[in-house]
Design an enzyme around this catalytic site. Structure first.
Site, mmCIF file in Angstrom:
data_model
loop_
_atom_site.group_PDB
_atom_site.id
_atom_site.type_symbol
_atom_site.label_atom_id
_atom_site.label_comp_id
_atom_site.label_asym_id
_atom_site.label_seq_id
_atom_site.Cartn_x
_atom_site.Cartn_y
_atom_site.Cartn_z
ATOM 1 C CG ASP A 101 -18.328 18.607 88.771
ATOM 2 O OD1 ASP A 101 -17.687 17.908 87.960
ATOM 3 O OD2 ASP A 101 -19.549 18.783 88.708
ATOM 4 C CD GLN B 265 -24.337 17.946 83.561
ATOM 5 O OE1 GLN B 265 -23.887 16.918 84.030
ATOM 6 N NE2 GLN B 265 -23.645 18.698 82.729
ATOM 7 C CE LYS C 280 -20.972 14.374 83.600
ATOM 8 N NZ LYS C 280 -21.305 15.772 83.930
#
Ligand code: NAD
Length: 304
Positions: free
Chosen positions: A119, A96, A52
């Protein structure tokens, strides 16, 4: 002959558009910024975060990786999230998952500023998705919708069956398909006659995390198949079951493991189009994370 829905090619396309948008913002004095929060030393999570951060650099997006020790408490991590919420150089915050077991994951996700929630896991964004209001959408389902759109797969009026009801993939994907006027069924581990329900689908999406579970008896001839699963298998007999006689077996022997989705490769002959694993849905997730970061940078400034 079935068509391969090439997620790698589509993600390349999306990323080049995002790079152009980021460059435009830069001309206005703004560089979108993503903070990637990594707790502990889970090797898979470290690889995801590294990819990422690397993709941010390729697209001209600022990124900051924050590493925290595995023993960090929920309270300490909450403090860090609050700091990022108030950091003007950060537009998107990515935590994460999975977090270590002592951490209350829900509290952490709920603490992320909804405007920086790239997200799309915050309850405010979940509500916005439900009500079909603008907001940040979870990356994997958003990537699937983008792939279907760009590959001109008609969704409107079609029977769509989603296997899996997770908050990250199954549920949001079902809602996005519904908003595009598909007739949607969500299946899960308690569904009775799963193959029978799946055979109704014009569009079958498998997001269950079970290697090669979807076999040809689940699939209506000519359906479109979206395989979200990413499963690594390292048992030779299991690999043979799926890939005997194919080049993927050479791959297995060279590396000692191989990736497979939730769909058995035998299904490919029955359908009109499918997403391969790897190279289908996977690459789109990261592209949509980048898209969400740029969108968040604009949202926060009231430019949407
Ligand atoms: P999850 O474990 O949270 O959810 C799995 C879902 O599948 C559950 O709702 C469960 O009810 C259902 N399920 C499990 N076994 C079943 C069965 N035998 N019959 C019917 N339903 C069953 O998983 P998730 O986070 O939604 O991820 C699903 C898969 O997608 C995993 O393989 C994961 O690695 C993959 N994934 C891929 C990406 C990507 O970028 N391609 C992103 C996220 C997840």
């Amino acid at each position: 002959m079935s068509r391969i829905l090439d997620g790698t090619a589509v993600s390349r396309q999306i990323k080049s558009e995002i790079a152009a948008r980021a460059a435009n913002l830069k001309r206005r004095g703004i560089q979108p910024g993503l903070a990637a929060v990594l707790v502990g030393d889970n090797p898979a999570s470290a690889v995801y975060v590294k990819n990422k951060v690397q993709t941010c650099a390729e697209l001209g997006i600022y990124s900051r990786r924050l590493d925290f020790p595995v023993a960090i408490s929920t309270a300490e991590l909450l403090d860090q999230i609050r700091i990022l919420n108030h950091d003007d150089g950060i537009d998107g915050i990515l935590v994460q998952l999975p977090l270590p077991s002592q951490i209350e994951t829900r509290l952490i996700l709920d603490a992320v500023d909804p405007q920086k929630d790239v997200d799309g896991f915050h309850p405010e964004n979940v509500g916005r998705l439900c009500a079909n209001l603008p907001g940040l959408r979870p990356c994997t389902p958003a990537g699937i919708m983008e792939l279907l759109k760009r590959e001109r797969i008609e969704v409107r009026g079609k029977e769509a069956v989603v296997i899996g009801r997770s908050d990250i993939v199954g549920k949001p994907l079902a809602l996005l398909l519904l908003h595009e006027s598909a007739t949607v069924t969500i299946c899960h581990s308690k569904t009775v006659d799963l193959p029978g329900v799946c055979r109704r689908a014009d569009l079958l999406c498998a997001a269950m995390g079970r290697p090669g579970f979807v076999t040809p008896d689940f699939v209506k001839s000519g359906a479109v198949l979206v395989d979200v699963g990413i499963n690594r298998i390292s048992d030779e007999l299991q690999a043979e079951k799926f890939f005997a006689g194919s080049a993927r077996m050479d791959n297995f022997r060279a590396r000692g493991s191989v990736l497979i989705g939730d769909v058995h490769p035998q299904c490919y002959a029955v359908v009109s189009a499918y997403t391969p694993v790897p190279g289908g849905v996977g690459p789109l997730t990261i592209a949509m994370l980048m898209a969400n970061t740029v969108q968040a940078a604009m949202l926060r400034r009231g430019w949407f």
